[in-house]
Design a protein around this motif. Sequence first.
Motif, short mmCIF file in Angstrom:
data_model
loop_
_atom_site.label_atom_id
_atom_site.label_comp_id
_atom_site.label_asym_id
_atom_site.label_seq_id
_atom_site.Cartn_x
_atom_site.Cartn_y
_atom_site.Cartn_z
N LEU A 207 5.31 3.18 30.68
CA LEU A 207 5.19 4.27 30.08
C LEU A 207 4.94 5.27 29.84
O LEU A 207 4.23 6.36 31.04
CB LEU A 207 4.00 3.74 28.66
N ILE A 208 5.36 5.94 28.95
CA ILE A 208 5.25 7.48 28.60
C ILE A 208 4.23 7.96 27.33
O ILE A 208 3.86 7.11 26.49
CB ILE A 208 6.27 8.53 28.40
N TYR A 209 3.18 8.36 28.00
CA TYR A 209 2.31 8.86 27.11
C TYR A 209 2.19 10.32 26.31
O TYR A 209 2.39 11.24 26.97
CB TYR A 209 0.64 8.42 27.40
N ARG A 210 1.46 10.27 25.31
CA ARG A 210 1.19 12.01 24.95
C ARG A 210 -0.13 11.65 24.28
O ARG A 210 -0.78 10.48 24.08
CB ARG A 210 1.70 12.33 23.20
N ILE A 211 -1.07 12.58 24.10
CA ILE A 211 -2.28 12.38 24.79
C ILE A 211 -3.27 13.29 23.54
O ILE A 211 -2.36 15.03 23.66
CB ILE A 211 -3.03 12.77 25.61
N GLU A 212 -3.64 13.28 22.91
CA GLU A 212 -4.65 14.57 21.40
C GLU A 212 -5.95 13.91 21.60
O GLU A 212 -6.33 12.94 22.05
CB GLU A 212 -4.29 13.88 20.15
N THR A 214 -9.49 13.83 19.97
CA THR A 214 -10.17 13.05 18.69
C THR A 214 -11.41 13.22 18.36
O THR A 214 -12.32 13.98 19.79
CB THR A 214 -9.40 11.74 18.21
N GLY A 215 -12.34 13.35 17.35
CA GLY A 215 -13.68 13.55 17.16
C GLY A 215 -13.96 12.66 17.75
O GLY A 215 -15.33 13.64 19.11
N SER A 216 -14.12 11.73 18.73
CA SER A 216 -14.74 10.38 19.12
C SER A 216 -14.50 9.95 20.80
O SER A 216 -14.95 9.30 21.60
CB SER A 216 -14.77 9.40 18.19
N GLY A 217 -12.69 11.08 21.11
CA GLY A 217 -12.70 10.30 22.28
C GLY A 217 -11.07 11.04 21.82
O GLY A 217 -10.67 12.48 22.82
N TYR A 218 -9.88 10.48 22.76
CA TYR A 218 -8.93 10.55 22.39
C TYR A 218 -7.74 9.70 22.28
O TYR A 218 -8.16 8.83 22.07
CB TYR A 218 -8.35 10.35 24.64
N ARG A 219 -6.42 10.11 21.73
CA ARG A 219 -5.57 9.26 21.07
C ARG A 219 -4.23 9.71 21.77
O ARG A 219 -3.87 10.59 22.41
CB ARG A 219 -5.17 9.72 19.60
N LEU A 220 -3.84 8.24 22.78
CA LEU A 220 -2.69 7.45 23.32
C LEU A 220 -1.41 7.25 22.47
O LEU A 220 -1.38 6.68 21.90
CB LEU A 220 -3.29 6.62 24.58
N CYS A 221 -0.92 7.75 22.81
CA CYS A 221 0.35 7.48 22.44
C CYS A 221 1.62 6.30 23.03
O CYS A 221 2.12 7.51 23.71
CB CYS A 221 2.14 8.97 21.14
N LEU A 222 2.17 5.63 23.15
CA LEU A 222 2.44 5.21 25.00
C LEU A 222 4.15 4.04 23.64
O LEU A 222 4.48 4.10 23.14
CB LEU A 222 1.88 4.21 25.46
N ASP A 223 5.42 5.07 24.66
CA ASP A 223 6.35 4.56 24.57
C ASP A 223 7.59 4.88 25.42
O ASP A 223 6.21 5.17 26.71
CB ASP A 223 6.95 5.49 23.01
N GLY A 224 8.04 4.87 25.59
CA GLY A 224 9.14 4.96 26.62
C GLY A 224 10.66 6.28 27.01
O GLY A 224 10.53 6.96 25.82
N PRO A 225 11.19 6.40 27.60
CA PRO A 225 11.95 7.58 27.75
C PRO A 225 12.73 7.48 26.42
O PRO A 225 12.82 8.93 26.39
CB PRO A 225 12.55 7.49 29.28
N LEU A 226 13.91 6.38 26.29
CA LEU A 226 14.41 6.78 25.28
C LEU A 226 13.72 6.94 24.08
O LEU A 226 14.56 7.45 22.58
CB LEU A 226 15.32 5.65 25.71
N SER A 227 12.44 6.65 23.61
CA SER A 227 12.11 7.23 22.30
C SER A 227 12.07 8.17 21.78
O SER A 227 11.85 8.19 21.01
CB SER A 227 10.30 5.85 22.33
N LEU A 228 13.04 9.39 23.14
CA LEU A 228 12.97 10.55 22.66
C LEU A 228 13.93 10.95 20.85
O LEU A 228 13.49 11.47 20.34
CB LEU A 228 12.39 11.51 23.62
N PHE A 229 14.97 9.87 21.49
CA PHE A 229 16.52 10.46 21.16
C PHE A 229 16.29 9.15 19.39
O PHE A 229 17.49 8.91 19.20
CB PHE A 229 16.58 10.10 21.37
N GLY A 230 14.51 8.28 18.79
CA GLY A 230 15.33 7.64 18.34
C GLY A 230 13.68 6.55 18.36
O GLY A 230 13.68 6.11 19.70
N PRO A 231 13.61 5.73 17.78
CA PRO A 231 12.55 5.16 17.45
C PRO A 231 12.98 3.31 18.03
O PRO A 231 14.47 2.78 18.64
CB PRO A 231 12.51 4.40 16.18
N VAL A 232 13.28 2.79 19.80
CA VAL A 232 13.84 2.08 20.34
C VAL A 232 12.77 1.11 20.51
O VAL A 232 11.91 1.40 20.26
CB VAL A 232 14.57 1.73 21.50
#
Lengths: 410, 460
Positions: A207-212, A214-232
Amino acid sequence: MLRNEHILAHVNRGRVVPHRLSADDGRVTEVAERLIACYESHREGPRSRLERELALLEEELGPRLDARRGFKVVRALGKLLQDRAEWAPPTSADPYHVRTRLFELAAQMPEFPAEKPDLLQSPTREDVISRVSRETGLEDPVQVMYADRQKAQILRQFERPTPEELISRYNLAQVQGVLYSARELVVDLGREADAELIFRYAKLMELIYRIELTGSGYRLCLDGPLSLFGPVRKYGLRIAKFVPGLMLTQPWSLSAGVLWRGREAVLELDSETSGLTSHYRRPGDEPGDEVRRAFRKAWERSRDTGGWELESGAGIIPLPGLRTALVPDFSLLNRETGELAHLEILGFWTERHLIDRAAQIREAGERGARVLVAAPEGLGATPEALDAALGKEVIWYKTRLDPRAVLENL
Amino acid sequence: MFSGILFRSVIRLAYESGTLVATGPERPPEPFVWDERTEQWRAPASAYRETVLRLRRENIPHRDAAAAFGRLRLESRIALEPRPYQVEALRAWRAAGLRGVIVLPTGAGKTAVAVEAIGRVGRSALVVVPTLALLKQWYSVLHDAFGESVEVGLLGGGYHQVTPLTVTTYDSAYIHAERYGDRFAFVVYDEVHHLPAPKNRVISQMLLAPYALGLTATPERPDGEHRLLPELVGEVVYRRSPEELAGRYLAPYELVRIPVELTAAERVEYAQADAVYRDFLAKHRLSVRSPEDWQRFILVAATSHSGGREALLAARRRREIVQSAYRKGATLETLLKRHWSDRTIVFTKSVDEVYALSQRFLIPGITYETLARERKDILDRFREGRYRAIIASDVLNEGVDVPEANVGILLAGSASPREYVQRLGRILRPREGKRAILYELVTTATGEEFTARRRREVRF
């Protein structure tokens, strides 16, 4: 894992609620027990008989659980038990050879081999069978001719669970099933969560993640390579396999956009209220854990740390290029100067693990993070090789890491 | 020094999990977008053809580390005399840049067109098919054609062997294409009307394959999504209707309907079971006319405390009596006897019936369970005449090729008109002087009679 046809859930105000069973409910544990006993009693028996028995149990036990969906629940429990079974062929004869001979000989007859002999002495089915019987030494070739069908297999091994284990596995499997159609998974992690474990599973599931932050820790968004071009929804299965890994640590909360019965809905869970137990095995103590504990104690006893404080939660250094993040063992903050540094303690790991970690530490350095590295003397790599791999000097220690050695390098 | 500068200004393309990644100092052309998650320029793998063509056209230095496909020396072992429309179809497809959809009716030899195309392209190829039966059929065809030059791989239905000439299903491609999407220069989509389904679209995105061929008899989809085909595979480059090819290339056939009556004992038992079943329906004011009605009946019966279980059992018994009607077996035996010197295929819906009749009449059975090699083996022997009859469950549907059969016996089927048409299509293979017969055995005093009547209304 369950198949789509086993998944049960309902939607309440846009939120999808996966079906769950309670181990405190006597009816539920009885059903689980009956199913386990059914498998148990069919050891060394053919699969077709077991399946017939399970189909009857579906009809009998299903309505006791739920008038409408009970049979599906029973079927799903059966599928989870099937995942714990191993099958073997019932005969040492080669059914393929036997049936091929039967078909060949039958087709060679000048007329259709009739079931019953007639006055004209036409060839019969029996003629064909007895000839194959002579050839193969099998008493009844017709009995054996399809013995390689799945239905004819024998239940050889069955890893018996307790009813509670089965119910717990069911509840998690239903959550996983709802996630099969997930587009992405958003995870909020508390600082105390074992982030390293989570990145390990994210990478394992590709899975590929994005991380931000947050006040209490971290937020991870997990999806895959093709998610970049629209929801799969292609990565839903991997997300479903990732979640039991997440459940090995806490605290966390997750949310995922899923498709339930053709409608968009959201699945939300958190470690405090989910009541779910992972069936993945928690990794044991890592080499070096003892050193880490001793280091923390020694640090806490140190009188002068030059303004440096050991942070409670681990820091996360995202390494997008390597598809992972470095989660150092300790983070050190200087209250006076606001400087932040990290400390990573290497253990007696496999060479592969060591190389991976060295690459991560170097990448973190290139991204501007300050990471000190401590390693035990006698580690496979020579000091020069390790220095070169890491691009920095290593703090060597014998049995325990002295806070002073670290402070000297800060 | 000079070469160093040159090297640095090169755009490098790489394949990564179903996507194309570009690195280099310059911004790569559309449709690459910046992926912040991994800090890379990324495009769907399907952008490969356009990207490379554009980089070449504009003389932009680039290095292609994405394509892992190579040339294949493919020599077809089977000498086929292509029919004129097949030659035309291939010509149109080549003129369109080796991309596009060819529409030909069932039985017109779509597979032969694809085999020819694979040979001409001479690159590693992936064939994507909707069912496991077709997976096995394509394996068999490709093995016959190219087995000497290349090993044919299978991906799906328990097989996981990827070679430069691989057959896979839409379902398996959806899962695995991202791992192997760089290995194929050419992709063939059989029954390409499945490709625009929301789930399947992703497959073409994950493949680099610059060449693509779609095959179908009916590209149109009820949901209108066939409008995506030009983007996914290419435009329809050639189209012929069944009417245009009828007579000359599709063999005529004769339909013989044989009513099968229950024996006296069966009739009594049937009447008893039927009474229990109908009483229950009447009591609960139910009527069963559609699959949904049937679902409702099951639901009511499963939860009813009085007579529900009995009604379920009666309904099942009713079906069993019809399924295993004694005279059905006897009639089948008569037909097999009569056509012992022909090539006969028996169709039935039920997998269990296939195995039961295979054991009873000692004729080979084919179902979805049959392994690819054995399936090929059976059909080869059938074709050579070493087997006179075979019995198959639904697996012979949708485009599966059985060239030498001239007698069909339909035991029990659903009322789906499409299914019916395609089943008939199996037997309608052109063969000089061949007269095909299709028997339909319908047990009377049952719902099957109605089903058969409805089916016969289909015209084509």
